[in-house]
Design a protein around this motif. Structure first.
Motif, mmCIF file in Angstrom:
data_model
loop_
_atom_site.group_PDB
_atom_site.id
_atom_site.type_symbol
_atom_site.label_atom_id
_atom_site.label_comp_id
_atom_site.label_asym_id
_atom_site.label_seq_id
_atom_site.Cartn_x
_atom_site.Cartn_y
_atom_site.Cartn_z
ATOM 1 N N THR A 145 0.843 -1.198 0.000
ATOM 2 C CA THR A 145 0.000 0.000 0.000
ATOM 3 C C THR A 145 0.874 1.242 0.000
ATOM 4 O O THR A 145 1.724 1.415 0.876
ATOM 5 C CB THR A 145 -0.931 0.029 1.217
ATOM 6 N N LEU A 146 0.683 2.108 -0.975
ATOM 7 C CA LEU A 146 1.422 3.355 -1.068
ATOM 8 C C LEU A 146 0.938 4.333 0.003
ATOM 9 O O LEU A 146 -0.128 4.143 0.591
ATOM 10 C CB LEU A 146 1.238 3.968 -2.453
ATOM 11 N N PRO A 147 1.694 5.397 0.263
ATOM 12 C CA PRO A 147 1.293 6.374 1.280
ATOM 13 C C PRO A 147 -0.075 7.015 1.026
ATOM 14 O O PRO A 147 -0.721 7.488 1.970
ATOM 15 C CB PRO A 147 2.406 7.426 1.222
ATOM 16 N N ASN A 148 -0.525 7.043 -0.222
ATOM 17 C CA ASN A 148 -1.834 7.632 -0.525
ATOM 18 C C ASN A 148 -2.964 6.613 -0.465
ATOM 19 O O ASN A 148 -4.099 6.913 -0.811
ATOM 20 C CB ASN A 148 -1.812 8.293 -1.907
ATOM 21 N N GLY A 149 -2.658 5.376 -0.055
ATOM 22 C CA GLY A 149 -3.684 4.357 0.082
ATOM 23 C C GLY A 149 -3.868 3.472 -1.130
ATOM 24 O O GLY A 149 -4.607 2.484 -1.054
ATOM 25 N N CYS A 150 -3.237 3.788 -2.244
ATOM 26 C CA CYS A 150 -3.355 2.943 -3.432
ATOM 27 C C CYS A 150 -2.600 1.632 -3.216
ATOM 28 O O CYS A 150 -1.514 1.612 -2.637
ATOM 29 C CB CYS A 150 -2.803 3.657 -4.661
ATOM 30 N N PHE B 266 9.118 -3.259 0.274
ATOM 31 C CA PHE B 266 9.885 -3.205 1.511
ATOM 32 C C PHE B 266 10.085 -1.786 2.038
ATOM 33 O O PHE B 266 10.101 -1.573 3.256
ATOM 34 C CB PHE B 266 11.245 -3.884 1.326
ATOM 35 N N LEU B 267 10.257 -0.798 1.155
ATOM 36 C CA LEU B 267 10.498 0.572 1.601
ATOM 37 C C LEU B 267 9.228 1.410 1.686
ATOM 38 O O LEU B 267 9.253 2.526 2.186
ATOM 39 C CB LEU B 267 11.495 1.264 0.668
ATOM 40 N N GLY B 268 8.131 0.882 1.167
ATOM 41 C CA GLY B 268 6.891 1.652 1.151
ATOM 42 C C GLY B 268 6.727 2.457 -0.114
ATOM 43 O O GLY B 268 5.621 2.862 -0.465
ATOM 44 N N ALA B 269 7.831 2.692 -0.819
ATOM 45 C CA ALA B 269 7.806 3.422 -2.092
ATOM 46 C C ALA B 269 9.146 3.234 -2.767
ATOM 47 O O ALA B 269 10.182 3.101 -2.108
ATOM 48 C CB ALA B 269 7.539 4.916 -1.884
ATOM 49 N N TYR B 270 9.132 3.213 -4.088
ATOM 50 C CA TYR B 270 10.386 3.209 -4.846
ATOM 51 C C TYR B 270 10.990 4.600 -4.773
ATOM 52 O O TYR B 270 10.315 5.598 -5.008
ATOM 53 C CB TYR B 270 10.103 2.834 -6.310
ATOM 54 N N GLU B 271 12.284 4.688 -4.405
ATOM 55 C CA GLU B 271 12.961 5.960 -4.207
ATOM 56 C C GLU B 271 12.115 6.862 -3.304
ATOM 57 O O GLU B 271 11.541 7.861 -3.741
ATOM 58 C CB GLU B 271 13.269 6.637 -5.543
ATOM 59 N N PRO B 272 12.037 6.527 -2.016
ATOM 60 C CA PRO B 272 11.096 7.219 -1.112
ATOM 61 C C PRO B 272 11.299 8.726 -0.999
ATOM 62 O O PRO B 272 10.319 9.456 -0.834
ATOM 63 C CB PRO B 272 11.317 6.514 0.236
ATOM 64 N N TRP C 231 7.056 8.389 6.095
ATOM 65 C CA TRP C 231 5.951 8.800 5.223
ATOM 66 C C TRP C 231 5.583 7.680 4.266
ATOM 67 O O TRP C 231 4.399 7.400 4.040
ATOM 68 C CB TRP C 231 6.357 10.041 4.425
ATOM 69 N N ALA C 232 6.594 7.014 3.713
ATOM 70 C CA ALA C 232 6.346 5.957 2.743
ATOM 71 C C ALA C 232 5.538 4.813 3.336
ATOM 72 O O ALA C 232 4.824 4.100 2.620
ATOM 73 C CB ALA C 232 7.666 5.425 2.192
ATOM 74 N N HIS C 233 5.618 4.643 4.643
ATOM 75 C CA HIS C 233 4.882 3.572 5.311
ATOM 76 C C HIS C 233 3.588 4.050 5.966
ATOM 77 O O HIS C 233 2.914 3.282 6.645
ATOM 78 C CB HIS C 233 5.765 2.915 6.379
ATOM 79 N N SER C 234 3.242 5.312 5.762
ATOM 80 C CA SER C 234 2.111 5.878 6.503
ATOM 81 C C SER C 234 0.756 5.382 6.030
ATOM 82 O O SER C 234 -0.136 5.141 6.846
ATOM 83 C CB SER C 234 2.149 7.409 6.423
ATOM 84 N N SER C 235 0.562 5.258 4.710
ATOM 85 C CA SER C 235 -0.744 4.868 4.137
ATOM 86 C C SER C 235 -1.875 5.657 4.794
ATOM 87 O O SER C 235 -2.925 5.119 5.136
ATOM 88 C CB SER C 235 -0.984 3.361 4.327
#
Length: 324
Positions: free
Chosen positions: A51-56, A72-78, A305-309
């Motif tokens: 799940t991306l930080p925006n919920g997608c 693993f990082l929550g986003a590519y290039e966080p 932030w990347a893990h916030s969803s």
């Protein structure tokens, strides 16, 4: 008696542990090395949800470099994903050149909202298939999908990649004699903007494996007219495959009134550049004036932030179905 694999018994706990570690922001360098070395081995050959930080929600194959980072990082290039998301505003128009499996397109979709548009370009069929699935399942009706590459002229390109099994985003015109070769339709951004009758363009994210200078040459009129922010990967190696130096990118954009900032590990380390000499690989923001940076950020805060969803995914009721 058939043997019974115990792999699934340890696989899922280790995946969760490694992913949770990233969210703490603790020793990120070590965590990244472990992820790179062992992350692909935690794949069972299928996809896992992230799940991306925006919920997608995205379906990630851990054998792929980009998708492994997303999981693993929550986003590519966080850091870049954080800055990209926070520089966008509702109603903006975005171009995602080299959209891959869709992270930046999905982040842009929720950031610009129902009044905004995201024009995604991805020439590799396997990536486009996954990108389309992600756009559809997250109901991002303001995303316009284009199975095409951006170039300096309308033509047909051949793209190859010897690393396609580890990173499907490495297909390049400069590698057309290596690995599997894909034929792709190419258009200029100037041509596309005219045909679509774009009335604004606020941000371009461009990561196209050395084709950046060519794509920017095909976008001169659009850049002059709209002066969008540009988040661009600068890589000397990929540029050399196409027989040019990164200085050409800087000179072209400078001639159009752009300034450049190299993205660092924190806001204090993100500094304006006089040129691109000596840069082997970096992500650079180009803008005609000082960008409105988010305040006080660093790698640790970007990982959190990347893990916030924190923001729910866009529902089908919030975006018009005819947006694309």
């Amino acid at each position: 008696m058939p043997s019974v694999s115990i792999r699934p018994l340890w696989q899922n706990p280790l995946r969760r542990m490694l992913r949770s570690w990233s969210g703490t922001g603790w020793l990120p360098g070590y965590q990244y090395q472990i992820m790179q070395r062992w992350g692909a081995r935690l794949s069972d050959g299928g996809s896992v949800s992230a799940t991306l930080p925006n919920g997608c929600v995205m379906q990630c194959d851990l054998r792929d470099e980009v998708q492994r980072q997303i999981y693993f990082l929550g986003a590519y290039e966080p850091i870049e994903a954080f800055l990209f998301s926070h520089l966008l505003q509702p109603g903006m128009t975005v171009v995602d050149a080299g959209a891959n499996v869709g992270q930046f397109s999905l982040l842009a979709s929720t950031a610009v909202g129902p009044a905004g548009r995201v024009h995604s370009f991805e020439p590799i069929p396997a990536n486009m298939h996954k990108l389309s699935d992600h756009v559809r399942t997250n109901a991002c009706h303001n995303v316009v999908l284009n199975a095409a590459a951006l170039w300096h002229e309308a033509t047909e390109l051949s793209l190859g990649s010897p690393e396609h099994l580890e990173n499907a985003g490495t297909f390049s015109v400069g590698l057309c004699n290596q690995g599997p070769v894909v034929s792709a339709n190419a258009v200029t951004l100037d041509q596309y903007a005219a045909e679509r009758k774009l009335i604004r363009l606020d941000m371009i994210k461009m990561d196209i494996e050395g084709a950046e200078w060519f794509a920017l040459r095909g976008a001169r009129q659009t850049l002059t007219k709209f002066a969008p922010l540009i988040l661009l990967e600068v890589c000397q190696t990929t540029c050399e495959r196409l027989d040019y130096d990164t200085s050409k990118i800087f000179e072209l954009l400078k001639s159009l009134g752009y300034r450049a900032w190299r993205i660092g590990q924190s806001c204090k380390e993100t500094l304006e550049l006089d040129n691109l000499h000596g840069i082997q690989q970096a992500n650079v923001i180009f803008a005609v004036s000082q960008p409105n940076w988010p305040k006080s950020w660093d790698l640790k805060s970007c990982l959190k932030w990347a893990h916030s969803s924190a923001i729910p995914a866009i529902s089908q009721r919030t975006l018009p179905r005819n947006a694309a």
